[in-house]
Design an enzyme around this catalytic site. Structure first.
Site, PDB file in Angstrom:
ATOM      1  N   TYR A   1      37.662  43.765  40.626  1.00  0.00           N
ATOM      2  CA  TYR A   1      36.087  43.156  40.320  1.00  0.00           C
ATOM      3  C   TYR A   1      35.267  43.241  41.436  1.00  0.00           C
ATOM      4  O   TYR A   1      35.790  43.175  42.753  1.00  0.00           O
ATOM      5  CB  TYR A   1      36.549  41.759  40.180  1.00  0.00           C
ATOM      6  CG  TYR A   1      35.173  40.634  39.925  1.00  0.00           C
ATOM      7  CD1 TYR A   1      34.477  40.785  38.926  1.00  0.00           C
ATOM      8  CD2 TYR A   1      34.713  40.100  41.119  1.00  0.00           C
ATOM      9  CE1 TYR A   1      33.429  39.914  38.696  1.00  0.00           C
ATOM     10  CE2 TYR A   1      33.736  39.393  40.938  1.00  0.00           C
ATOM     11  CZ  TYR A   1      33.190  39.325  39.806  1.00  0.00           C
ATOM     12  OH  TYR A   1      31.806  38.535  39.517  1.00  0.00           O
TER      13      TYR A   1
ATOM     14  N   LYS B   1      31.074  36.078  50.881  1.00  0.00           N
ATOM     15  CA  LYS B   1      31.914  34.964  50.880  1.00  0.00           C
ATOM     16  C   LYS B   1      32.127  34.271  52.194  1.00  0.00           C
ATOM     17  O   LYS B   1      30.970  33.551  52.775  1.00  0.00           O
ATOM     18  CB  LYS B   1      33.157  35.319  50.400  1.00  0.00           C
ATOM     19  CG  LYS B   1      33.272  35.534  48.903  1.00  0.00           C
ATOM     20  CD  LYS B   1      34.245  35.682  47.900  1.00  0.00           C
ATOM     21  CE  LYS B   1      34.305  36.137  46.717  1.00  0.00           C
ATOM     22  NZ  LYS B   1      33.530  35.327  45.744  1.00  0.00           N
TER      23      LYS B   1
ATOM     24  N   ASP C   1      35.730  47.604  49.153  1.00  0.00           N
ATOM     25  CA  ASP C   1      35.125  46.221  49.007  1.00  0.00           C
ATOM     26  C   ASP C   1      35.853  45.399  49.795  1.00  0.00           C
ATOM     27  O   ASP C   1      37.192  44.859  49.233  1.00  0.00           O
ATOM     28  CB  ASP C   1      35.217  45.978  47.430  1.00  0.00           C
ATOM     29  CG  ASP C   1      34.663  44.792  47.106  1.00  0.00           C
ATOM     30  OD1 ASP C   1      34.534  43.811  47.912  1.00  0.00           O
ATOM     31  OD2 ASP C   1      34.125  44.606  45.833  1.00  0.00           O
TER      32      ASP C   1
END
Length: 394
Positions: A145, A256, A229
């Site tokens: 993802y 995040k 990522d």
């Protein structure tokens, strides 16, 4: 009346209002659990209280972003100090310089740009790679993802243009033979290979050392870029998970935990790779963002990262490793590394509600993310709740 039925009854008025103004009564697909999730009211440290008064230890942590849990006094103070003088400006601020310097030192990449989410960071990374290489093809791995932009979701998803698939190659996860064959055949077309070294949605299984090194060597051989990522995995090391593999990517995406609880994203890379964003350079790539690099987020994020030093990372990873070891010994299928664990169970929804009843908020896909306010008392509670839930669902 069961716990779940009682909670749903108590939250029915909120749900009825929600479905009238929000498609399906919710904004974030990742938070949905059938028939509908509870509603949070407040959080403090490692705990969250919902609208019914039920308290749960937060192992979701807004999908891994709240590394210090809720309402950390030092992070909140850093944000509050900025807000007395304004929240965002049509001018740059010193906050983005300070935070870029901190990230550069930690991650080991010299050049940075800020945005507002992990999705945006990945979008910017793909744009940077294509602008720098002059190539179009993005290679990524099935099941990972990388946000919700067109290039990184399944090409047969509703709303995705059919022509987009021509510029994206999706390969099986960790399949060295298929990857090498693709690079041999189309390496000169590849702008970048996008990889998450421990993808949550693909099972939270760390990449092997050999595969990580293969991606690095093949991208270098063919003049393509390697994008790692680290939106979720940045928490696993002082500069992210890639450092544990001993590799240096061309670009790293972050989000995040770097926002201190506020919306944040960032892209780090080699200076020459990010040069297309230089407004004084040739081949200039325009990239705005009204709230990108706003000082509230960056000061909160800077303090959060300062508090999350090497000692804090080591302690939290050890806590997570101990929890996961206990789960495996109890017969629970659990994967991950450090402070991130993924539970594997066929009854995902049933497991979520069982855990919630027992005072544990997990991710809707079984993700467990620890935060620094937690200690062994908390993980013992989490362990007992998970093990007993598995037994009840057997």
């Amino acid at each position: 009346m069961s716990f779940t039925d009682n909670l749903l009854s108590l939250t029915a008025p909120l749900r009825e209002r929600a479905v009238k103004v929000l498609p399906g009564g919710i904004t974030r697909s990742t938070l949905f659990v059938a028939p509908h999730p509870p509603y949070a009211v407040s959080g403090d440290g490692a705990w969250v209280t919902d609208s019914t008064g039920h308290r749960v230890i937060d192992c979701n942590n807004n999908y891994t972003s709240l590394i210090h849990g809720h309402n950390n006094p030092e992070v909140m103070a850093a944000a509050a100090a900025v807000m007395t003088g304004g929240t965002a400006f049509g001018l740059p601020t010193e906050a983005e310089i300070d935070f870029a310097e901190l990230l550069s030192q930690r991650v080991g990449l010299p050049s940075w740009r800020f945005c507002n989410s992990g999705t945006e960071a990945v979008m910017m990374a793909v744009r940077a790679a294509r602008a720098y290489t002059g190539r179009d093809l993005l290679v990524r791995f099935e099941g990972s993802y990388h946000g919700t932009s067109d290039a990184v979701v399944a090409s047969d998803s509703p709303g995705i243009p059919r022509g987009l698939a021509a510029d994206v190659a999706v390969l099986p996860q960790a399949d060295a033979e298929t990857f090498t064959a693709l690079m041999r055949r189309r390496g000169s077309d590849v702008a970048a290979v996008l990889i998450d070294l421990m993808p949550n949605r693909a099972g939270l299984v760390p990449a092997t050392q050999e595969f990580a090194e293969l991606v690095r060597s093949e991208t270098e051989r063919h003049g393509a870029l390697m994008i790692v990522d680290e939106v979720i995995t940045l928490r696993l090391g002082i500069g992210g998970l890639h450092q544990r593999y001993g590799i240096t990517p061309d670009l790293v995406t972050a989000a995040k935990i770097i926002g201190g609880g506020f919306p944040a994203g960032a892209l780090g890379g080699r200076a020459e790779v990010l040069e297309p964003f230089n407004p004084l350079g040739s081949g200039r790539v325009g990239w705005g963002g009204t709230f990108s690099a706003n000082p509230v987020t960056l000061r909160a994020g800077q303090r959060a990262m300062e508090l999350f030093d090497a000692a804090a990372i080591e302690r939290l990873n050890a806590l997570g490793d101990e929890l996961r070891q206990g789960l495996v010994q109890a017969g629970v299928t659990a994967t991950g590394f450090g402070s991130l664990t993924r539970l594997h169970h066929p009854q995902t929804t049933g497991l979520w509600w069982k855990l919630y009843e027992k005072g544990v908020l997990a991710g809707t896909n079984g993700l467990i993310a620890l935060s620094t306010p937690m200690d062994t008392t908390d993980t013992a509670h989490i362990l007992e709740a998970i093990v007993s839930s598995y037994k009840e669902l057997a």
